[in-house]
Every structure is written in C-alpha cells, then in structure tokens.
Design a protein around this motif. Structure first.
Motif, short mmCIF file in Angstrom:
data_model
loop_
_atom_site.label_atom_id
_atom_site.label_comp_id
_atom_site.label_asym_id
_atom_site.label_seq_id
_atom_site.Cartn_x
_atom_site.Cartn_y
_atom_site.Cartn_z
N PRO B 406 0.79 -1.25 0.00
CA PRO B 406 0.00 0.00 0.00
C PRO B 406 0.82 1.29 0.00
CG PRO B 406 -0.87 -1.59 1.59
CD PRO B 406 0.45 -2.13 1.12
N ASP B 407 2.14 1.23 0.15
CA ASP B 407 2.96 2.46 0.18
C ASP B 407 3.28 2.90 -1.24
OD1 ASP B 407 2.92 1.77 2.87
OD2 ASP B 407 4.92 0.87 2.82
N LYS B 408 2.58 3.92 -1.70
CA LYS B 408 2.75 4.36 -3.09
C LYS B 408 2.74 5.89 -3.15
CE LYS B 408 -0.37 0.71 -4.83
NZ LYS B 408 0.44 -0.43 -5.01
N LEU B 409 3.44 6.42 -4.14
CA LEU B 409 3.28 7.84 -4.43
C LEU B 409 1.89 8.05 -4.99
CD1 LEU B 409 6.61 8.89 -6.22
CD2 LEU B 409 6.02 9.09 -3.81
N GLU B 410 1.42 9.30 -4.89
CA GLU B 410 0.12 9.63 -5.49
C GLU B 410 0.32 10.71 -6.53
OE1 GLU B 410 -2.45 10.68 -2.25
OE2 GLU B 410 -1.94 8.79 -1.23
N GLY B 411 -0.39 10.59 -7.62
CA GLY B 411 -0.32 11.62 -8.66
C GLY B 411 1.12 11.92 -9.04
N GLN B 412 1.40 13.22 -9.14
CA GLN B 412 2.73 13.62 -9.61
C GLN B 412 3.70 13.91 -8.47
OE1 GLN B 412 1.70 16.90 -12.41
NE2 GLN B 412 2.90 15.64 -13.83
N GLN B 413 3.42 13.39 -7.28
CA GLN B 413 4.29 13.66 -6.13
C GLN B 413 5.76 13.49 -6.47
OE1 GLN B 413 2.66 11.08 -3.05
NE2 GLN B 413 1.93 12.88 -1.95
N VAL B 414 6.58 14.30 -5.82
CA VAL B 414 8.03 14.19 -5.96
C VAL B 414 8.57 13.51 -4.71
CG1 VAL B 414 10.20 15.46 -6.12
CG2 VAL B 414 8.20 16.25 -7.40
N SER B 415 9.37 12.49 -4.92
CA SER B 415 9.90 11.73 -3.80
C SER B 415 11.42 11.81 -3.76
CB SER B 415 9.43 10.28 -3.95
OG SER B 415 10.28 9.41 -3.25
N ALA B 416 11.95 12.12 -2.59
CA ALA B 416 13.39 11.98 -2.36
C ALA B 416 13.55 10.57 -1.79
CB ALA B 416 13.88 13.02 -1.36
N SER B 417 14.31 9.73 -2.48
CA SER B 417 14.30 8.32 -2.13
C SER B 417 15.70 7.74 -2.05
CB SER B 417 13.47 7.55 -3.16
OG SER B 417 13.50 6.18 -2.88
N SER B 418 15.91 6.88 -1.05
CA SER B 418 17.21 6.23 -0.90
C SER B 418 17.27 4.92 -1.67
CB SER B 418 17.49 5.97 0.58
OG SER B 418 16.70 4.88 1.03
N SER B 419 16.27 4.66 -2.53
CA SER B 419 16.21 3.39 -3.25
C SER B 419 17.07 3.45 -4.51
CB SER B 419 14.75 3.06 -3.56
OG SER B 419 14.17 4.12 -4.29
N ASN B 420 16.81 2.60 -5.48
CA ASN B 420 17.75 2.41 -6.58
C ASN B 420 17.20 2.73 -7.96
OD1 ASN B 420 16.09 0.06 -7.00
ND2 ASN B 420 17.22 -0.84 -5.31
N ARG B 421 15.91 2.91 -8.09
CA ARG B 421 15.35 3.12 -9.44
C ARG B 421 14.42 4.31 -9.46
NH1 ARG B 421 14.87 -3.26 -10.83
NH2 ARG B 421 17.00 -3.34 -11.64
N ASN B 422 14.64 5.17 -10.46
CA ASN B 422 13.79 6.33 -10.66
C ASN B 422 12.99 6.18 -11.94
OD1 ASN B 422 16.14 6.37 -12.15
ND2 ASN B 422 16.43 8.58 -12.06
#
Ligand code: SF4
Lengths: 205, 463
Positions: B406-422
């Motif tokens: 259930p953890d998802k971005l919504e719409g055009q949100q901008v995320s600063a992320s420590s993960s590996n794929r943009n």
C-alpha cells in the motif's frame, strides 16, 4: 490495441520467425514500463498481455501500442538497452502472451534477453542504422512482413535485408529446440552432486 | 596463472559444458521471494520435478508485505494469496521460509548477508535483479527470471555464458557528506546505464578497501543499474570480521579459520588480467542526485543539469536543461530498500535528523530493510529520533521502493528516495517522480522540504 491471448510459448525448434512488425522507439525502456509492478501482484502469468505498457499507453494516446495499424504484429523493433531494470519475467511473458515471437533491437539487457530466450522468443541484435531503417519501413507500411532466420540472422522486410545476430548458445538452443534448458541441466545429475560435494561450503568447512 | 575472483568462482562451480556451449553452473545459494517464484513452483509441479537440494534455498516475503500492520491475513487479498502460495510451496518443498511473523524476515538482499548465508566464493542466484548486492562479500551473485528460478529449484543449476570482468578502482578518500550511494551514482552516470552489459564489475582500490560491508553492498546493489548483472568486491579482513558469529557462517573456530583460508584463495590475484579497467578519484565525487528517469541521469547536487538533453525525461520530471535539482520541493521522503535500508543507513540519516523536524508538507517514511535492522535500530533508540522528528517508523519490507504494497506515491508527487530506481511509475504512481540520493540527503530533504546539499546541514554536527 487489444492483443489476442495466445499459447504461452511456442514449443520445439524455432528456425524462422515471420510476421508483421511494431516499431517501438526509445532507449533504456525498462521492465517497469513494459509491465508495471502492480500487475505482478498475482500467482500466475495469465492475463499479463492486457497490461503491456499500460501506464505509457494511458499517458500517451499516440503510443505505438495504441495504434490499431499494428494490431496482430508479432515482431517488436526496439532501440538500445531494451528490457533493462527489474529481472521480472512478467515483461517477456506479457509480450509472448500478446503474440510476440521475436524482438529486433540495437541492444538488450542480459536478463531480459535470457528470460525471452527461455520463452522461445529470440532477441536479435542489429546495427543502429538497420534498426532505424526497419522502424521507418514498418511505421510507413505496417503490413510489411518481416522474416527472420535464426541460423543466419538474416532479416528481410520488403526490399530491406539486414544482418542481425543472436548469442550463439541461444541461437543453437532455438535451432535444436533446447531453448528451455531444464532437461539438459538434469541429464547428468551425478556430475552435479560431485561438484556440490567438492565445494567446501557445501561439504562443511 | 593469475585469475580473478569471477573466474575462480565460475570454475569451482562449473558442472560441464552443455551441448549449447553454455556452462552448467552449480548455484550454491538460492534465495526466493513471493513475487517471482509462484509460477516457478507451478512449473515444477506440472513437470513432476522435485527440489534436490532444498537446504540450499531460503525464502522470505518482502515485496508485497504491508509496513503499517503485518497482521495476517493481509488486507490486500491478492497479497494474501501470494503469501499463502509461498508458504505452501516452501512447505511442500521443505524450503526454509521467513514469513513476516518471523524475526529473520526482511528484504531478501538485506537478510542474506545479515544471517551469514551470503559468503565469499559462492554462486548466488535469486529471482531479483538486485541480487548483485551479495557480491559485496565476494560472491558471484546475479538476478534471474522465473523460468530460471524453476531451473535452480529443479536442478540447483543454471545454463549460463561467462561474463567479461571490468575492474573499477576508486582511489583516495571520500569527503564528508559523500557516501557509497554517491559513488555508485557517479559510476553509473559516467559509464552509462548499459555500459556494464556483458561485464561483471569488480570494485576495488583504497576507497572500497576502507568501506564497511554495508557500504560495499550499496555499491554492488546498483551494479545492475549500470547494466552489469554482477558486481563484487574481493573478500578481505573486513568481510571476515563481518561474517564471524553470524548464524549461518561457520561456527566453530576451526571451521571459521578453514573458511577464511578458502575465502582468501578465492580473491582475485594481484596480477589478474581484466577485460577492462576504469579508475575514479573519490575526492572528486560529490553528493549526487538523479534528475531523470533512469539512474544514469544524475548530477552533483551543486551542479545544474548538464547532460545530453533527454526531452522525455525532462518533461516527465518537470526540469529544464540547466535547471538545478537543489531547491526542488519534495512531497515524500523514503528511507529504505536493499540499497540503503540497513542499520548504518538509518544511523547516517538519524545524525542529520536529530533536533530537527520534517517539513510540514512532507510525508516521511523510514522502512528498515529487515526486522533485525528494525530491532537493532530500536535498541539504540533511533526510532525515537525519527518519530520525534515526524517520520513514520514502519515495518520491514520493500515498500515504496517499488510500490507493490500500500505504500505508493500519489499523482505527480516528488519523492526523495534512498532506493535504486527512478523509472517512470516505479514508486507506485504512473506519474510519480523519484529523485535518488543517499539516505543522509533524503533526511536533509525531508527536513528542509526541498532538495538541499547535505554538507551544509553537517556543519556543526560532530564527525
Ligand atoms: S528493496 Fe526494492 S530493489 Fe530491493 S528487492 Fe525490494 S523492490 Fe527490489
């Protein structure tokens, strides 16, 4: 485009592939785009063909996968690094289930190319110029039939002829019908047990 | 003759040359998760194949598990069905499974090393492209597709072609505020997202030698984003110290010493020949952020976007050539994933966060990479630092790295992320936008509400 679900994969030797093409332009098209992650919440591959490029197709009505002129195409023509990113086999599964039988491109991610081979779908590598010529030709005349020969790598489409390559092991696998290697891997199992018994971490240090 | 670790491990695991010309390679450790395995187990059943080495496969659930409550049954019926299917499959095949109610559960690439399953000199396969992570301990580890998961289950082997080896040396020292994540983003930026196709990447040089195993994992993890299916660092004293005492590492003193002797033997020889060599100078690497839709599209945070214009990427992300990522307002901050979801990552983030509060408009999530990471962080009070600062402290899993739970971005949100794929759509919203950066940079962005240079926030924080 509403693809016709077909048999999951061809069986037996694959020597020739022919059919109409679909030109999908763009570099580094990743498997998240081919098959978005939310469609992986399932325990089977069934129905994946309905979700190919779903987000791209919704965002862009002009996306080539929405173009009805390419309905029934079975050969995808792509640019560089196609299928990069996630190892999800759901991506080539979706393509095979939508009726794709071969891909011609400038380059592929290794995992994608290997996954496709396991499903009997060869990924041919051709030069940048040849791929562009082929994309231009089928964009103009979608009814053109592309014929690809596994053994020689020769691909013909209308008056166009080009030379493409497959990694030799994959090529030979298609020709002999052994593109799915499980039986080969099980053929000499004593040897497998011998290797295991020799490895210090399996044997116990 | 001098050889690389890749060659030695390959030779030690080669069963035979197949009629196809490929090598039949024995897989020493097979890791399984819920997303890419159910169809493989089905194929096994359809063919009547048994699992000959069930003790060499371990399973966990990570991609679909909810992080708010991990109570069963999961609210998402399909996720529950996948979980049930993994449980049944593992039970039937006598495979060890760490489900979300088990203390060892976590992201598959976090728990392998953590439990000492991952060891030098092994071949490791998993139906997941970030299996390259395990190379940090000197293993040859690579991602496979579901049909290959079936092959490993049925035969403990794969049919593969060998790879070339590119040696990547990082010399010198990293400056303060520059992390392993910045190193690998810089490598990918320079060598390209398909520069590594056909290669295994061997990382070495002073900078890598000085790194912890956690840091080496961050680097090896993203090898695949540079097109290299395999990335590894040679095992050394740091590796042996990391492994000592872990549950699945050799336990007795004698066994451990024997293991160390073999692990040392498997490392690349000093005069090994490489198919290619590249060198980077650590001192020139800066905190790095992505601006585009693949991990190669990045800049140092102090620089404007310079790269060859990619109209599609710029339009999707809302940047223009020459614009800066620094100052970009963010909506979500995500710290977690197999790239940067380990204890040391949370510690780095906590140093930045301490005494500050998340900006009002930002939703900030900490998702530990495993339950063990979560426990260790709680034992030293990190969760309190984060909670006090307005972060949500979640259960372990993949979470917003790919938005299958259930953890998802919504719409055009901008995320600063420590993960590996943009990649477009990667964090669960087809139009969501991801900026990749180090966990410290994510923490700084969460507090500032926009992308900032973490070095500025480190002024005044004791080193
Ligand atoms: S954390 Fe992300 S990259 Fe790692 S295994 Fe999970 S989904 Fe894949």
């Amino acid at each position: 485009m509403s693809p016709q679900p077909q048999a999951p994969s061809p069986m037996g030797p694959v020597c020739q592939v022919s059919g109409r093409g679909l030109p999908l332009k763009g570099h580094d098209i990743d498997t998240d785009r081919i098959m978005p992650a939310r469609f992986l919440v399932a325990v089977s591959f069934e129905g994946l063909e309905q979700h190919l490029f779903e987000d791209d197709r919704k965002a862009d009505p002009g996306h080539v996968f929405n173009d009805t002129r390419f309905n029934g195409a079975s050969i995808l023509v792509v640019n560089t690094n196609f299928g990069c990113g996630s190892s999800r086999e759901h991506a080539p599964q979706g393509l095979v289930r939508a009726g794709y039988r071969a891909i011609v491109g400038e380059s592929f991610s290794e995992i994608f190319q290997g996954n496709s081979a396991m499903l009997g779908m060869p990924c041919f590598v051709a030069s940048h110029e040849d791929v562009e010529r082929l994309q231009t030709l089928i964009a103009k005349t979608p009814e053109t039939v592309i014929a690809a020969d596994i053994a020689s790598g020769a691909i013909t489409a209308g008056s166009l002829t080009l030379n493409a390559v497959l990694p030799p092991a994959l090529r030979d696998g298609f020709l002999s019908g052994q593109w799915n290697p499980t039986a080969m891997l099980l053929a000499d199992f004593d040897q497998v047990r011998n290797v295991a018994a020799r490895l210090p971490y399996v044997r116990g240090f | 003759m001098a050889a690389t670790l890749f060659q030695k491990v390959w030779d030690a695991h080669a069963v035979r040359v197949l009629p196809s010309g490929q090598t039949q390679l024995f897989v020493g450790l097979h890791l399984v998760h819920e997303v890419t395995s159910p169809q493989a187990f089905d194929m096994l059943r359809q063919n009547g194949w048994k699992v000959p080495f069930p003790e060499r496969t371990f399973a966990t659930a990570d991609h679909i598990v909810p992080t708010l409550s991990q109570k069963r049954p999961f609210l998402d019926m399909m996720a529950e069905q996948m979980m049930g299917s993994l449980e049944r499959n593992c039970r039937d095949a006598s495979i060890k499974l760490w489900a979300p109610d088990n203390d060892n559960q976590g992201v598959v690439h976090v728990i392998g090393p953590e439990l000492g399953l991952t060891q030098p000199g092994m071949t490791i396969a998993c139906g997941d492209s970030h299996t390259s992570t395990h190379g940090a301990l000197g293993a040859i580890a690579f991602g496979i597709g579901t049909s290959q998961v079936r092959d490993v289950l049925a035969s403990q082997c794969l049919a593969l072609d060998p790879l070339k080896v590119r040696r990547i040396d990082i010399t010198g020292r990293l400056s303060r505020g520059v992390f392993a994540k910045d190193v690998i983003l810089t490598i990918i930026r320079r060598l390209g997202v398909h520069g590594g196709v056909g290669f295994a990447y061997e990382y070495g040089g002073e900078t890598i030698d000085a790194m912890t195993i956690d840091e080496r994992m961050t680097i090896c993890n993203m090898s695949i984003e540079g097109g290299a299916r395999i990335g590894y660092a040679n095992p050394d004293q740091t590796t042996f110290d990391y492994l000592r005492g872990r549950p699945f590492a050799p336990q007795t003193g004698d066994a451990f010493e024997h293991a160390v002797a073999w692990w040392r033997e498997m490392a690349s020889d000093p005069h090994a020949r490489y198919d290619d060599r590249v060198t980077f100078n650590a001192a020139t690497i800066e905190p790095t952020v992505t601006w585009g839709i693949n991990p190669g599209q990045s800049v140092a945070v102090s620089e404007p976007i310079d790269a060859a214009p990619d109209d599609e990427a710029l339009a999707f992300m809302g940047f223009k050539p020459g614009s800066r990522v620094q100052g970009t307002r963010i909506d979500v901050a995500f710290i977690g994933s197999c790239t940067n979801g380990r204890l040391s990552d949370l510690e780095e983030a906590a140093r930045i966060v301490k005494g500050h509060h998340v900006a009002k408009h930002v939703k900030a999530l900490i998702v530990p990479g495993s339950r063990a990471v979560s426990r260790a962080a709680e034992a030293i009070g990190l969760h309190e630092v984060f909670i006090a600062a307005g972060f949500e402290w979640r259960g372990a899993g993949c979470s917003m790295c790919l938005g299958m739970n259930p953890d998802k971005l919504e719409g055009q949100q901008v995320s600063a992320s420590s993960s590996n794929r943009n990649f477009k759509g990667r964090q669960g919203s087809p139009t969501g936008r991801t900026l990749l950066m180090s966990p410290a940079m994510v923490a700084a962005a969460a507090i500032a509400g926009e992308v900032v240079d973490v070095r500025e926030m480190l002024e005044g924080v004791p080193a």
